[in-house]
Design a protein around this motif. Structure first.
Motif, PDB file in Angstrom:
ATOM      1  N   GLU A  55       0.842  -1.194   0.000  1.00 30.77           N
ATOM      2  CA  GLU A  55       0.000   0.000   0.000  1.00 30.77           C
ATOM      3  C   GLU A  55       0.883   1.252   0.000  1.00 30.77           C
ATOM      4  O   GLU A  55       1.730   1.378   0.879  1.00 30.77           O
ATOM      5  CB  GLU A  55      -0.911   0.023   1.225  1.00 30.77           C
ATOM      6  N   PRO A  56       0.686   2.144  -0.970  1.00 29.60           N
ATOM      7  CA  PRO A  56      -0.269   2.007  -2.077  1.00 29.60           C
ATOM      8  C   PRO A  56       0.145   0.889  -3.031  1.00 29.60           C
ATOM      9  O   PRO A  56       1.254   0.359  -2.940  1.00 29.60           O
ATOM     10  CB  PRO A  56      -0.212   3.369  -2.769  1.00 29.60           C
ATOM     11  N   LEU A  74      -7.483  -0.605   1.214  1.00 30.07           N
ATOM     12  CA  LEU A  74      -6.941  -1.450   2.275  1.00 30.07           C
ATOM     13  C   LEU A  74      -7.975  -1.926   3.300  1.00 30.07           C
ATOM     14  O   LEU A  74      -8.009  -3.125   3.623  1.00 30.07           O
ATOM     15  CB  LEU A  74      -5.777  -0.752   2.976  1.00 30.07           C
TER      16      LEU A  74
END
Length: 312
Positions: A55-56, A74
């Motif tokens: 993430e990202p 997420l």
């Protein structure tokens, strides 16, 4: 089960170490991703089950000007993984440091020393490290040398080919949410906070909950039969428009406006998950607001019919 989310590989708590872990970007957490998670569990059912993701998404890091493309952000991704048994989601922060980390260092510093991984599972095309320098063969050699188990889980396929996030995105953009749902194992949903709109729908008896798309992929613009999950867990059927409202002057960006059937309540500021169940029609510009109102009534009736027929 609500899994714990860990974002800093240098600060992993003891209970998240020594697990069996599924590896991948896991955008959408589709049936193929769930097969990898199941493979990790089946290989070592005695160990805590977890997943490593980024993430990202690396594509968001390397190509920040691309249009939003995410199938799951997420929190939703972690919730789906948790529903399938994951106790821990290690969402590694993907930035310049991780992008520049060689594959061997990723294995040594992150997988081995930080996480103490006991078993790993991935798909056959998993790649990692600087310039994607590591692949499953590299991972297998490292795992064997360090006493870590590895399961390479074959791709899942249907009559049209390999199940993939790319195929799912294309189906959603082409207006086929049912076919996308078959590969996801559930309906595609847009999750976000309810924001204030211009209240035009309320004046004609169709108040809407307005949700910005944010980083979600933009599916085909148009009207959908939907199923919304409220903050308290209740599920309410409805009809939604996804687009830029050309009849009302047009908006600079698309948004989702969901009218929930037989529901009264204030949802502003609360998070809503709206699943796109059936595509009803494309977005179009009407000659007048009265013509639009008539079409909204027809769309709501069609949404109720579709949801009743399919048990949605």
């Amino acid at each position: 089960m609500i899994p714990q989310i860990h974002t800093d590989w240098r600060d992993i708590p003891g209970e998240a170490r020594g697990a069996t872990l599924a590896l991948g970007n896991l955008d959408g957490v589709h049936l193929g991703h769930l097969a990898v998670l199941a493979g990790a569990h089946q290989a070592r059912p005695d160990l805590p089950l977890g997943a490593i993701t980024f993430e990202p998404h690396p594509r968001e890091h390397f190509r920040p000007d691309d249009p939003p493309f995410r199938l799951t952000l997420l929190p939703a991704k972690a919730a789906i993984l948790g529903a399938h048994g994951a106790r821990h989601v290690i969402a590694l922060r993907f930035g310049p440091e991780l992008a520049a980390m060689p594959a061997e260092q990723f294995c040594e510093q992150v997988l081995h020393k930080a996480l103490g991984a006991r078993h790993l599972a991935c798909g056959p095309d998993f790649a990692f490290g600087h310039r994607r320098g590591g692949d499953v063969h590299f991972l297998a050699r490292y795992a064997e040398a360090h006493g870590i188990g590895l399961s390479v889980v074959p791709h899942l396929a249907d009559a049209e080919g390999t199940i993939s996030s790319t195929r799912i995105r294309r189906l959603l953009q082409d207006g086929y949410p049912e076919r996308a749902a078959a590969m996801l194992g559930r309906d595609f949903a847009i999750v976000g906070p309810v924001t204030h709109g211009d209240a035009r729908g309320r004046t004609i008896g169709f108040p809407t909950a307005n949700i910005p798309l944010g980083r979600h992929l933009e599916p085909a613009r148009g009207v959908y039969a939907v199923r919304a999950t409220l903050p308290d867990g209740r599920v309410v059927q409805g009809v939604a428009n996804l687009g830029r409202r050309p009849t009302l002057g047009g908006d600079p960006v698309s948004r989702l406006e969901a009218h929930l059937f037989d529901f009264e309540g204030d949802l502003y500021g609360q998070e809503l998950s709206v699943a796109l169940v059936h595509f009803i029609r494309e977005e179009r510009k009407f000659g007048s607001f009265d013509e639009l109102k008539g079409q909204i009534v027809a769309d709501a009736g069609e949404a109720r019919r579709l949801l009743a027929v399919t048990g949605g």
